[in-house]
Design a protein around this motif. Structure first.
Motif, PDB file in Angstrom:
ATOM      1  N   PRO B  17       0.776  -1.181  -0.044  1.00  0.00           N
ATOM      2  CA  PRO B  17      -0.005  -0.063  -0.154  1.00  0.00           C
ATOM      3  C   PRO B  17       0.811   1.073   0.034  1.00  0.00           C
ATOM      4  CG  PRO B  17      -0.030  -1.129   2.185  1.00  0.00           C
ATOM      5  CD  PRO B  17       0.823  -1.896   1.227  1.00  0.00           C
ATOM      6  N   ASP B  18       0.375   2.414  -0.638  1.00  0.00           N
ATOM      7  CA  ASP B  18       1.217   3.775  -0.681  1.00  0.00           C
ATOM      8  C   ASP B  18       1.244   4.139   0.650  1.00  0.00           C
ATOM      9  OD1 ASP B  18      -1.097   5.203  -0.384  1.00  0.00           O
ATOM     10  OD2 ASP B  18      -1.391   5.611  -2.425  1.00  0.00           O
ATOM     11  N   ALA B  19       2.102   5.386   0.747  1.00  0.00           N
ATOM     12  CA  ALA B  19       2.614   5.901   2.050  1.00  0.00           C
ATOM     13  C   ALA B  19       1.359   6.419   2.697  1.00  0.00           C
ATOM     14  CB  ALA B  19       3.531   7.213   1.796  1.00  0.00           C
ATOM     15  N   LEU B  20       0.369   6.940   1.931  1.00  0.00           N
ATOM     16  CA  LEU B  20      -0.714   7.453   2.619  1.00  0.00           C
ATOM     17  C   LEU B  20      -1.717   6.120   3.291  1.00  0.00           C
ATOM     18  CD1 LEU B  20      -2.437   9.998   3.245  1.00  0.00           C
ATOM     19  CD2 LEU B  20      -3.774   9.352   1.098  1.00  0.00           C
ATOM     20  N   GLU B  21      -1.808   5.007   2.654  1.00  0.00           N
ATOM     21  CA  GLU B  21      -2.925   4.006   3.103  1.00  0.00           C
ATOM     22  C   GLU B  21      -1.767   3.411   4.156  1.00  0.00           C
ATOM     23  OE1 GLU B  21      -3.960   1.436  -0.016  1.00  0.00           O
ATOM     24  OE2 GLU B  21      -4.451  -0.035   1.287  1.00  0.00           O
ATOM     25  N   PHE B  22      -0.538   3.304   3.963  1.00  0.00           N
ATOM     26  CA  PHE B  22       0.272   2.807   5.062  1.00  0.00           C
ATOM     27  C   PHE B  22      -0.013   3.554   6.400  1.00  0.00           C
ATOM     28  CE2 PHE B  22       4.268   1.282   6.996  1.00  0.00           C
ATOM     29  CZ  PHE B  22       4.363  -0.146   6.465  1.00  0.00           C
ATOM     30  N   ALA B  23       0.168   4.720   6.388  1.00  0.00           N
ATOM     31  CA  ALA B  23       0.072   5.538   7.499  1.00  0.00           C
ATOM     32  C   ALA B  23      -1.239   5.522   8.064  1.00  0.00           C
ATOM     33  CB  ALA B  23       0.404   6.858   7.384  1.00  0.00           C
ATOM     34  N   CYS B  24      -2.378   5.498   7.341  1.00  0.00           N
ATOM     35  CA  CYS B  24      -3.925   5.485   7.839  1.00  0.00           C
ATOM     36  C   CYS B  24      -4.200   4.181   8.581  1.00  0.00           C
ATOM     37  CB  CYS B  24      -4.547   5.751   6.610  1.00  0.00           C
ATOM     38  SG  CYS B  24      -4.822   7.335   6.072  1.00  0.00           S
ATOM     39  N   GLU B  25      -3.645   3.344   7.986  1.00  0.00           N
ATOM     40  CA  GLU B  25      -3.933   1.773   8.588  1.00  0.00           C
ATOM     41  C   GLU B  25      -3.215   1.715   9.945  1.00  0.00           C
ATOM     42  OE1 GLU B  25      -4.272  -1.753   6.972  1.00  0.00           O
ATOM     43  OE2 GLU B  25      -5.248  -1.300   5.088  1.00  0.00           O
ATOM     44  N   LEU B  26      -2.167   2.308   9.914  1.00  0.00           N
ATOM     45  CA  LEU B  26      -1.515   2.074  11.349  1.00  0.00           C
ATOM     46  C   LEU B  26      -2.112   2.838  12.380  1.00  0.00           C
ATOM     47  CD1 LEU B  26       2.444   2.145  10.251  1.00  0.00           C
ATOM     48  CD2 LEU B  26       0.872  -0.010  11.033  1.00  0.00           C
ATOM     49  N   ALA B  27      -2.548   4.244  11.849  1.00  0.00           N
ATOM     50  CA  ALA B  27      -3.103   5.118  12.823  1.00  0.00           C
ATOM     51  C   ALA B  27      -4.465   4.496  13.413  1.00  0.00           C
ATOM     52  CB  ALA B  27      -3.296   6.349  12.040  1.00  0.00           C
ATOM     53  N   ASP B  28      -5.160   3.845  12.631  1.00  0.00           N
ATOM     54  CA  ASP B  28      -6.144   3.269  13.152  1.00  0.00           C
ATOM     55  C   ASP B  28      -6.372   1.981  13.993  1.00  0.00           C
ATOM     56  OD1 ASP B  28      -8.190   5.037  12.303  1.00  0.00           O
ATOM     57  OD2 ASP B  28      -8.594   4.301  10.122  1.00  0.00           O
ATOM     58  N   LEU B  29      -4.958   1.795  14.469  1.00  0.00           N
ATOM     59  CA  LEU B  29      -4.794   0.372  15.100  1.00  0.00           C
ATOM     60  C   LEU B  29      -4.948   0.891  16.635  1.00  0.00           C
ATOM     61  CD1 LEU B  29      -1.625  -1.286  13.621  1.00  0.00           C
ATOM     62  CD2 LEU B  29      -4.087  -1.598  13.472  1.00  0.00           C
ATOM     63  N   GLY B  30      -5.087   2.115  16.754  1.00  0.00           N
ATOM     64  CA  GLY B  30      -5.347   2.447  18.361  1.00  0.00           C
ATOM     65  C   GLY B  30      -5.994   3.879  18.353  1.00  0.00           C
ATOM     66  N   SER B  31      -6.427   4.233  19.630  1.00  0.00           N
ATOM     67  CA  SER B  31      -7.244   5.534  19.552  1.00  0.00           C
ATOM     68  C   SER B  31      -6.308   6.606  19.623  1.00  0.00           C
ATOM     69  CB  SER B  31      -8.250   5.388  20.637  1.00  0.00           C
ATOM     70  OG  SER B  31      -7.514   5.390  21.944  1.00  0.00           O
ATOM     71  N   GLU B  32      -6.322   7.792  18.985  1.00  0.00           N
ATOM     72  CA  GLU B  32      -5.548   8.943  19.115  1.00  0.00           C
ATOM     73  C   GLU B  32      -4.087   8.808  18.844  1.00  0.00           C
ATOM     74  OE1 GLU B  32      -6.251  11.500  22.684  1.00  0.00           O
ATOM     75  OE2 GLU B  32      -8.262  10.736  22.844  1.00  0.00           O
ATOM     76  N   TYR B  33      -3.839   7.675  18.114  1.00  0.00           N
ATOM     77  CA  TYR B  33      -2.585   7.550  17.400  1.00  0.00           C
ATOM     78  C   TYR B  33      -2.307   8.438  16.396  1.00  0.00           C
ATOM     79  CZ  TYR B  33      -1.700   2.715  19.248  1.00  0.00           C
ATOM     80  OH  TYR B  33      -1.322   1.684  19.936  1.00  0.00           O
ATOM     81  N   GLN B  34      -1.043   9.099  16.404  1.00  0.00           N
ATOM     82  CA  GLN B  34      -0.707  10.057  15.241  1.00  0.00           C
ATOM     83  C   GLN B  34       0.404   9.397  14.684  1.00  0.00           C
ATOM     84  OE1 GLN B  34       0.088  14.060  16.407  1.00  0.00           O
ATOM     85  NE2 GLN B  34       1.118  14.522  14.439  1.00  0.00           N
ATOM     86  N   VAL B  35       0.438   9.272  13.275  1.00  0.00           N
ATOM     87  CA  VAL B  35       1.370   8.548  12.521  1.00  0.00           C
ATOM     88  C   VAL B  35       1.971   9.662  11.606  1.00  0.00           C
ATOM     89  CG1 VAL B  35       1.836   7.073  11.064  1.00  0.00           C
ATOM     90  CG2 VAL B  35       0.251   6.560  12.708  1.00  0.00           C
ATOM     91  N   ASP B  36       3.341   9.924  11.393  1.00  0.00           N
ATOM     92  CA  ASP B  36       4.145  10.635  10.843  1.00  0.00           C
ATOM     93  C   ASP B  36       5.045  10.032   9.978  1.00  0.00           C
ATOM     94  OD1 ASP B  36       3.323  13.836  11.352  1.00  0.00           O
ATOM     95  OD2 ASP B  36       3.752  12.882  13.070  1.00  0.00           O
ATOM     96  N   LEU B  37       4.598  10.139   8.454  1.00  0.00           N
ATOM     97  CA  LEU B  37       5.498   9.267   7.725  1.00  0.00           C
ATOM     98  C   LEU B  37       6.355   9.974   6.769  1.00  0.00           C
ATOM     99  CD1 LEU B  37       4.038   6.104   5.532  1.00  0.00           C
ATOM    100  CD2 LEU B  37       5.644   7.847   4.692  1.00  0.00           C
ATOM    101  N   LEU B  38       7.687   9.757   6.585  1.00  0.00           N
ATOM    102  CA  LEU B  38       8.243  10.274   5.620  1.00  0.00           C
ATOM    103  C   LEU B  38       9.106   9.253   4.731  1.00  0.00           C
ATOM    104  CD1 LEU B  38       9.726  13.319   5.327  1.00  0.00           C
ATOM    105  CD2 LEU B  38      11.306  12.352   7.009  1.00  0.00           C
ATOM    106  N   VAL B  39       8.830   9.617   3.358  1.00  0.00           N
ATOM    107  CA  VAL B  39       9.599   8.743   2.672  1.00  0.00           C
ATOM    108  C   VAL B  39      11.013   9.292   2.475  1.00  0.00           C
ATOM    109  CG1 VAL B  39       9.622   7.832   0.254  1.00  0.00           C
ATOM    110  CG2 VAL B  39       7.459   8.403   1.239  1.00  0.00           C
ATOM    111  N   LYS B  40      11.964   8.282   2.766  1.00  0.00           N
ATOM    112  CA  LYS B  40      13.390   8.784   2.621  1.00  0.00           C
ATOM    113  C   LYS B  40      14.046   8.242   1.555  1.00  0.00           C
ATOM    114  CE  LYS B  40      15.773   7.880   6.319  1.00  0.00           C
ATOM    115  NZ  LYS B  40      15.783   7.218   7.721  1.00  0.00           N
TER     116      LYS B  40
END
Lengths: 94, 94, 94, 94, 94, 94, 94
Positions: B17-40
């Motif tokens: 999954p692309d960067a956006l989807e990847f981050a969204c899926e992780l964020a939804d694993l818990g309540s109030e998770y904030q996920v910042d993703l940086l493509v390096k």
């Protein structure tokens, strides 16, 4: 689905629409969208821009689609900030 | 066990999954998770990303597991911020 | 049309009007315009300046036109910050 | 003895326990300990980490001992912030 | 005419009056003028200084004239910050 | 004599007492002394440290003396912040 | 005469009086003078220091004179911040 708060995109665009018009069109795709556009490279027929879109809830599909309509191409998604869409535990039990 | 407040991970992921989807899926694993993703780095079939996950109480196992499910591999844990789970002395005596 | 909050322009201008007069004329094109002008290069007959114009609502056409009248040329639009002109969802439903 | 508020340690540790577990164990040695762990180098069998421990009153002996128990070695104490344990003059005369 | 809030000037001055006297004389040309002077280069008979003058309303002519009287020469205006002298729209309609 | 608020010292010390003990001993020389110690170089038998001591009123003689007692040598005083011990004019006339 | 708020001086001084004593003596020349002294270079018989003196109203003559008395020489005035001694317009009409 998690809520998208900020996306930083590396985009290749033609000279027209110009940077200002390009940014304005994207900003008007949603309410309270803020669009920051930075021109990074200018070539003969194209410009490489860094687009930072911030809002309370970004509809990414709509953004991506409109970039394509204006002749642009998303090179890469460089940064993403998202927030869980799950209610906080306090809210879950209330 | 101490409470995990922030984790910075170096992760290798496939393009989908692309960067956006990847981050969204992780964020939804818990309540109030904030996920910042940086493509390096972007390679032929993979992307190296820096993932910063912040929350009041991160369930790391769940995160690590879901990264694997999406085809990613945690290269390294680069940074960790944790807080003692012991009550403060004031609270212990009250 | 989205509201323009800030524009950063790379402009080539003749020595006259000087930097101060140039900035003042632009500032007076609208109410509460703030103009920051930075001289980046000085050549024989011209100066390359970076113009940052900030306001609640910038009328870009008027700015661009007046730069031309004063003998200047916009080399490039280097940065743009715009905000959606759509009302927020809260306001739409009220 | 003066009160230790922050210690920055350069530590060599085996891969197991991993960075997260290592930090959590240390944090739980005292109440309100905050542990920030940064992986600086990864070798075959070891990791060099920078450990920053902050608290109102750090019991350094306990920390040092537990690092040893987990197979780690304190290379150096890189930074220390301490505060006099003497009462202020105002308090002395009250 | 727009209101000048800050001017940064590159000025060549003789050694006398010295930097302190030079700045003081300029500051006293208006009320609440703040003058910051930075010596950037010292040559045999001259100093190159960066002058930053800030005030609510700078009378630039008076400044420029007095620099000349003290034997200095404005090399360039390096930065200018001005504000529109137009009343805001709210004030126009009141 | 003016009041010393901060001193930054470059100090050469033996390995024992270690950085933590060294800092603690100095902090306890006065009330509300804050001591920040940074290890800058480690040699065979010595460490070069940067000591920053901050307090409302530092007794420098006492500090210097105790550094010597612990086997250290002040290489240089790198920074000093002091405040006039004269009462303000308002206080003089009251 | 305008009011001097800050002066940054490049000063050459003998090793004695040392940095601490040098700064203290200057601070005591006026009320509420703050003196920050940074040792920049140490030579055989001299030190080059950067002196930053801040106060509500610095008497520069007195400072300059005392530096000479202590065997120092002002190499250059590197920075000056002054404020107009003219009353603000509001105060003039009251």
């Amino acid at each position: 689905m998690a809520i998208v708060k900020r996306v930083v995109l590396d985009v290749l665009k033609p000279h027209q629409p110009d940077a200002l018009e390009f940014a304005c069109e994207l900003a008007d795709l949603g309410s309270e969208y803020q669009v920051d556009l930075l021109v990074k490279e200018v070539d003969d027929k194209t410009q490489t821009i860094e687009l930072t879109i911030s809002a309370d809830n970004i509809k990414f599909e709509v953004i991506a689609n409109h970039i394509k309509i204006m002749g642009g191409a998303i090179h890469s998604i460089d940064e993403v900030a998202v927030l869980s869409s799950k209610p906080s535990e306090a809210e879950q039990h209330s």
